[in-house]
Motif scaffolding. Structure first.
Motif, PDB file in Angstrom:
ATOM      1  N   GLY A 122      83.827  65.221 -22.999  1.00  0.00           N
ATOM      2  CA  GLY A 122      82.757  66.091 -23.475  1.00  0.00           C
ATOM      3  C   GLY A 122      83.052  67.564 -23.367  1.00  0.00           C
ATOM      4  N   GLY A 123      83.423  68.036 -22.188  1.00  0.00           N
ATOM      5  CA  GLY A 123      83.657  69.466 -22.024  1.00  0.00           C
ATOM      6  C   GLY A 123      84.182  69.792 -20.649  1.00  0.00           C
ATOM      7  N   ALA A 124      84.390  71.098 -20.409  1.00  0.00           N
ATOM      8  CA  ALA A 124      84.936  71.547 -19.128  1.00  0.00           C
ATOM      9  C   ALA A 124      84.620  73.016 -18.930  1.00  0.00           C
ATOM     10  CB  ALA A 124      86.450  71.335 -19.085  1.00  0.00           C
ATOM     11  N   LYS A 125      84.754  73.469 -17.690  1.00  0.00           N
ATOM     12  CA  LYS A 125      84.605  74.894 -17.412  1.00  0.00           C
ATOM     13  C   LYS A 125      85.809  75.654 -17.970  1.00  0.00           C
ATOM     14  CE  LYS A 125      84.327  74.389 -13.010  1.00  0.00           C
ATOM     15  NZ  LYS A 125      84.230  74.715 -11.567  1.00  0.00           N
ATOM     16  N   LYS A 126      85.531  76.859 -18.457  1.00  0.00           N
ATOM     17  CA  LYS A 126      86.602  77.677 -19.035  1.00  0.00           C
ATOM     18  C   LYS A 126      86.339  79.143 -18.729  1.00  0.00           C
ATOM     19  CE  LYS A 126      88.911  78.613 -23.489  1.00  0.00           C
ATOM     20  NZ  LYS A 126      90.210  77.983 -23.233  1.00  0.00           N
ATOM     21  N   LYS A 127      87.397  79.831 -18.319  1.00  0.00           N
ATOM     22  CA  LYS A 127      87.276  81.258 -18.051  1.00  0.00           C
ATOM     23  C   LYS A 127      87.464  82.041 -19.345  1.00  0.00           C
ATOM     24  CE  LYS A 127      88.821  81.018 -13.234  1.00  0.00           C
ATOM     25  NZ  LYS A 127      89.833  81.445 -12.248  1.00  0.00           N
ATOM     26  N   LYS A 128      86.492  82.918 -19.630  1.00  0.00           N
ATOM     27  CA  LYS A 128      86.562  83.748 -20.835  1.00  0.00           C
ATOM     28  C   LYS A 128      86.147  85.170 -20.511  1.00  0.00           C
ATOM     29  CE  LYS A 128      85.986  80.774 -24.894  1.00  0.00           C
ATOM     30  NZ  LYS A 128      85.136  80.500 -26.088  1.00  0.00           N
ATOM     31  N   SER A 129      86.618  86.088 -21.325  1.00  0.00           N
ATOM     32  CA  SER A 129      86.203  87.481 -21.206  1.00  0.00           C
ATOM     33  C   SER A 129      85.132  87.754 -22.254  1.00  0.00           C
ATOM     34  CB  SER A 129      87.397  88.421 -21.402  1.00  0.00           C
ATOM     35  OG  SER A 129      86.986  89.768 -21.349  1.00  0.00           O
ATOM     36  N   ILE A 130      83.925  88.066 -21.810  1.00  0.00           N
ATOM     37  CA  ILE A 130      82.815  88.341 -22.717  1.00  0.00           C
ATOM     38  C   ILE A 130      82.401  89.797 -22.527  1.00  0.00           C
ATOM     39  CG2 ILE A 130      80.457  87.714 -23.373  1.00  0.00           C
ATOM     40  CD1 ILE A 130      81.025  84.921 -22.341  1.00  0.00           C
ATOM     41  N   PHE A 131      82.603  90.614 -23.607  1.00  0.00           N
ATOM     42  CA  PHE A 131      82.360  92.054 -23.546  1.00  0.00           C
ATOM     43  C   PHE A 131      83.130  92.691 -22.391  1.00  0.00           C
ATOM     44  CE2 PHE A 131      78.336  90.334 -25.347  1.00  0.00           C
ATOM     45  CZ  PHE A 131      78.514  90.825 -26.642  1.00  0.00           C
ATOM     46  N   GLY A 132      84.345  92.158 -22.178  1.00  0.00           N
ATOM     47  CA  GLY A 132      85.203  92.713 -21.144  1.00  0.00           C
ATOM     48  C   GLY A 132      84.913  92.228 -19.747  1.00  0.00           C
ATOM     49  N   ILE A 133      83.930  91.340 -19.630  1.00  0.00           N
ATOM     50  CA  ILE A 133      83.550  90.837 -18.306  1.00  0.00           C
ATOM     51  C   ILE A 133      84.044  89.400 -18.158  1.00  0.00           C
ATOM     52  CG2 ILE A 133      81.630  90.329 -16.742  1.00  0.00           C
ATOM     53  CD1 ILE A 133      80.001  92.422 -18.294  1.00  0.00           C
ATOM     54  N   PRO A 134      84.881  89.101 -17.158  1.00  0.00           N
ATOM     55  CA  PRO A 134      85.368  87.719 -16.979  1.00  0.00           C
ATOM     56  C   PRO A 134      84.224  86.809 -16.530  1.00  0.00           C
ATOM     57  CG  PRO A 134      86.079  89.108 -15.155  1.00  0.00           C
ATOM     58  CD  PRO A 134      85.432  90.021 -16.138  1.00  0.00           C
ATOM     59  N   MET A 135      84.068  85.716 -17.243  1.00  0.00           N
ATOM     60  CA  MET A 135      82.999  84.775 -16.932  1.00  0.00           C
ATOM     61  C   MET A 135      83.516  83.345 -17.062  1.00  0.00           C
ATOM     62  SD  MET A 135      79.717  86.486 -18.844  1.00  0.00           S
ATOM     63  CE  MET A 135      78.582  85.391 -17.995  1.00  0.00           C
ATOM     64  N   THR A 136      82.845  82.441 -16.387  1.00  0.00           N
ATOM     65  CA  THR A 136      83.158  81.027 -16.510  1.00  0.00           C
ATOM     66  C   THR A 136      82.043  80.356 -17.289  1.00  0.00           C
ATOM     67  OG1 THR A 136      84.354  80.998 -14.414  1.00  0.00           O
ATOM     68  CG2 THR A 136      83.627  78.875 -15.282  1.00  0.00           C
ATOM     69  N   ILE A 137      82.403  79.724 -18.398  1.00  0.00           N
ATOM     70  CA  ILE A 137      81.405  79.081 -19.251  1.00  0.00           C
ATOM     71  C   ILE A 137      81.728  77.594 -19.392  1.00  0.00           C
ATOM     72  CG2 ILE A 137      81.045  81.218 -20.549  1.00  0.00           C
ATOM     73  CD1 ILE A 137      82.659  79.858 -22.841  1.00  0.00           C
ATOM     74  N   LYS A 138      80.784  76.867 -19.938  1.00  0.00           N
ATOM     75  CA  LYS A 138      81.028  75.455 -20.254  1.00  0.00           C
ATOM     76  C   LYS A 138      81.544  75.374 -21.691  1.00  0.00           C
ATOM     77  CE  LYS A 138      76.845  74.185 -18.916  1.00  0.00           C
ATOM     78  NZ  LYS A 138      76.393  75.296 -18.049  1.00  0.00           N
ATOM     79  N   GLN A 139      82.758  74.829 -21.833  1.00  0.00           N
ATOM     80  CA  GLN A 139      83.404  74.722 -23.138  1.00  0.00           C
ATOM     81  C   GLN A 139      83.277  73.291 -23.659  1.00  0.00           C
ATOM     82  OE1 GLN A 139      85.363  76.928 -25.321  1.00  0.00           O
ATOM     83  NE2 GLN A 139      84.955  75.100 -26.555  1.00  0.00           N
ATOM     84  N   SER A 140      82.649  73.140 -24.821  1.00  0.00           N
ATOM     85  CA  SER A 140      82.540  71.818 -25.429  1.00  0.00           C
ATOM     86  C   SER A 140      83.874  71.426 -26.060  1.00  0.00           C
ATOM     87  CB  SER A 140      81.447  71.821 -26.501  1.00  0.00           C
ATOM     88  OG  SER A 140      81.473  70.616 -27.238  1.00  0.00           O
TER      89      SER A 140
END
Length: 743
Positions: free
Chosen positions: A376-394
């Protein structure tokens, strides 16, 4: 026995001297040389016979088929087949004549018992006591159907082992509570019972059967002694509570607590009926064993050890011992002899299958399905507006999962068993997952229900997974109160290793290891919520293959953990109508599972192995449906499919809907091969071609398996025979040729 010796000696005289009656027509020198050679041969034979005579065997139990014998002077046990006269001995009788072995090795081979002990004050654990030395005094007494040998060691240990004759086997048993430790400086850590049973001489033909992965054979005297290690693996895998500083070699697991011996028309199945949770198997060939004998044995761990490092210095390590009384299960070994012309590992597998059935394994509903693993999905580190965040990636949401299954069905894959991993938010976030609550990231409850409706409408089976072994704090479970404690007193942390160098990579957050004391609580909640959600099946992920203890104040041994695991599996099995899909299964899990996926097609390929065999598959085919490891994970999927068919394994595939680029920097990046687009047609086509075969053999047992170069012939109890041609990539099934060749 004395009559047999007299007859043997008479035959020896006749054989030695009968060859010299024709010497009158040859030269004097040649005649003298012939006589000298005959005398030398006679001396060798007499020495061997004298070694035999030193053993005064007496009968201590008898039934319709077998006689149990013992030599009171050495403690050596004999099991005689009354119909054939063949005798299995716990130690070879001519050990003393082995010129290649030192006195220490000879004593070890002749010992019916070997005890390893530790000295905590000195941090040492390499101290061994052998029953055939002055370190041990033993006494023999009669009991019902056998004998009891009480071993008294000079280092302060005493315990009895019972050797009894049952209707179809020899049983050796040791009650842990009867082990006495009178020297407070020494503690018992391991014990080996009848470690030389069935030892094979360097001129014997045959092999040991090792249940490593699918199974492997170690042929006697295979000359693989140069720079080749002896085989040694824990039954049910390593105890992961003690996290290693570096990742070890990737090997297959020993799922079954057995090994086998084959000597032409005689074979032996050896089962660790009790003590299996703390057992390991070793195998050595002649030369490698520092003797002329090929040896295979179980050893039982009485107290576990751990390594403790001082002041963070990885070079200053100390051995730490499990505290308190011995916490493991009693030890019980059973030896099942098989007498049959050209006996082989198929006979051993059949004997073990019968053993499982007699001990409560019920035949499950047969299946000829294809197994599909969705993620289904997993946690993924992404940069959003220059801010590192961990999101749920489908990676495969509910709508995409519905589409994959619909396409497979429409193209001919009309019988599917679906495993769905990481389908909840807690699952993606690695929290303890008991709620059975669909993830909003993947489509929410309405999207999941539509997917479930599709499964039910087509008669497929769905097994949503819950993986609660490794976790991060949350949902009432935290990394301090809920995790296992190592023998060293440290918290057990599951680390992520660098794939190139095998050292902790430092990128992923360390997870905790759920203490087995929470199994009942966690899986009771899980069961209740699955039932409330209308789900009928479950995959408990690593619960069926992981066995580990908690050595803090809770004092949960691997045996206690195995008991708690069985209770949890029984709760799941009895509450859900479609039961459990196991991602691999150790022997103790078999009574509770309905399907097993990820069954290996090969062994660990240790250098000592002579060849791979499908032992696990032969034992279970027709009893519990099983699938192969994911075929599309193989570098040669068609060849793996052919081998899977030869082993009676149903096909299995890993699939995700999103392009594999989204897997980068997630825990699912190992499934880089699983992109579903472009694979659906091939999966459905090959399954449709093979389904008539699967339907035919699904409830039959395997009765024969032969390999001839690129051909594999498998026979089934219903008379069906398959011939797999790996070169032509074809399956010959009852005269029908199925061509799986790819252009």
């Amino acid at each position: 026995m004395k009559k047999r010796f007299a007859l043997c000696l008479t035959v020896v005289f006749m054989l030695v001297f009968s060859g010299n009656v024709h010497a009158v027509d040859v030269s004097t020198d040649y005649a003298v040389e012939t006589v000298e050679n005959s005398v030398e041969n006679f001396v060798d034979i007499v020495e061997t016979v004298e070694n035999y005579v030193e053993k005064e065997f007496s009968e201590c139990a008898e039934n319709n088929d077998y006689i149990l014998q013992i030599d009171n002077n050495s403690g050596i046990i004999g099991l005689e087949n009354k119909h054939t006269g063949y005798i299995w001995y716990s130690s070879p009788l001519d050990t003393e004549s082995d010129e290649s072995a030192s006195e220490l090795i000879k004593n070890e081979i002749l010992s019916s018992n070997i005890l390893r002990y530790g000295i905590p004050e000195k941090r040492t654990n390499n101290n061994y006591l052998r029953s055939n030395t002055s370190d041990c005094k033993f006494s023999v007494s009669s009991i019902d159907n056998g004998v009891r040998i009480t071993y008294k060691y000079s280092a302060g240990f005493e315990f009895p082992v019972d050797y009894t004759l049952e209707s179809d086997c020899l049983k050796a048993s040791l009650k842990i509570s009867e082990i006495k430790e009178s020297n407070p400086q020494n503690i018992a850590t391991e014990v080996t019972i009848m470690g030389s049973f069935g030892a094979a001489d360097d001129d014997e033909d045959g092999y040991f059967l090792i249940p490593d992965g699918s199974g492997a054979l170690v042929r006697f005297n295979n000359n693989r002694t140069t720079d080749v290690n002896a085989y040694s693996q824990n039954v049910y895998g390593n105890d992961i509570t003690a996290v290693p500083a570096t990742r070890g070699a990737v090997t297959e697991q020993v799922y079954l607590p057995v090994y086998g011996i084959v000597k032409q028309d005689n074979a032996m199945l050896v089962v660790a009926e009790k003590g299996d949770s703390n057992a390991y198997i070793t195998a050595k060939i002649s030369g490698q064993s520092n003797s002329r004998y090929n040896l295979c044995r179980f050893t039982f761990v009485l107290r576990n050890t751990d390594t403790f490092y001082m002041s963070g210095n990885s070079t200053d390590k100390f051995t730490v011992f499990e505290q308190g009384e011995i916490a493991g299960d009693d030890i019980e070994l059973k030896y099942y002899p098989i007498s049959k012309k050209d006996a082989d590992y198929i006979d051993i597998a059949e004997k073990y299958r019968d053993y499982l059935i007699q001990n409560g394994i019920e035949t499950k509903k047969s299946s000829s399905a294809a197994y599909i693993n969705l993620y289904g999905g997993a946690k993924k580190k992404k940069s959003i507006f220059g801010i590192p965040m961990t999101i749920k990636q489908s990676t495969t949401d509910y709508r995409q999962a519905e589409k994959i299954i619909s396409e497979l069905n429409n193209k001919g894959a009309d019988n599917l068993v679906i495993l769905y991993k990481n389908w909840t938010d807690d699952g993606m976030e690695n929290k303890i997952d008991t709620s059975a609550s669909p993830s909003g990231t993947l489509g929410g409850k309405s999207g999941f229900n539509k997917f479930v409706d599709l499964i039910n409408d087509n008669g497929f089976l769905l097994y949503p997974a819950t993986d609660n072994r490794n976790f991060v704090s949350g949902n009432g479970y935290n990394s301090f109160n809920s995790t296992c404690i190592r023998i060293s007193g440290q918290y057990s942390r599951i680390v992520s290793y660098d794939r190139a160098f095998g050292i902790p990579d430092g990128f992923s957050k360390n997870m905790s290891l759920l203490s087995p004391r929470y199994f009942n609580e966690v899986f009771t909640r899980t069961t209740e919520n699955y039932v409330k959600s209308g789900l009928t099946g479950i995959s408990p992920s690593e619960l069926t293959t992981s066995l580990y203890g908690d050595y803090g104040k809770n004092k949960i041994s691997r045996f206690n953990s195995m008991e708690l695991t069985e209770i949890a599996l029984q709760t799941l099995s009895e509450s859900l109508t479609d039961g459990i899909l196991a991602d691999g299964a150790n022997a103790y899990a078999l009574p509770y599972v309905n399907h097993i996926t990820n069954v290996p097609l090969e062994s660990s390929h240790f250098d000592i192995f002579s060849e791979d065999i499908p032992f696990y598959q032969i034992v279970l085919h027709g009893i519990i449906p099983y699938s192969s490891t994911a075929l599309n994970s193989s570098p040669n999927p068609t060849e793996s499919l052919l081998k899977s068919v030869a082993m009676g394994s149903l096909p299995c595939y890993d699939l995700i809907a999103e392009e594999t680029s989204v897997l980068k920097d997630t825990e699912l990046d190992i499934y880089y091969y699983a992109y579903a687009d472009g694979r659906i047609d091939d999966i459905a086509e090959k399954y449709s071609m093979l389904k008539p075969l699967y339907d035919d053999i699904s409830d039959s047992t395997i009765t024969g398996y032969e390999v001839y170069d690129d051909k594999i012939i498998t026979s089934y109890s219903n008379g069906t025979e398959t011939e797999i041609n790996l070169e032509l990539q074809t399956v010959n099934f009852n005269g029908n040729i199925i061509d799986l060749h790819e252009e």
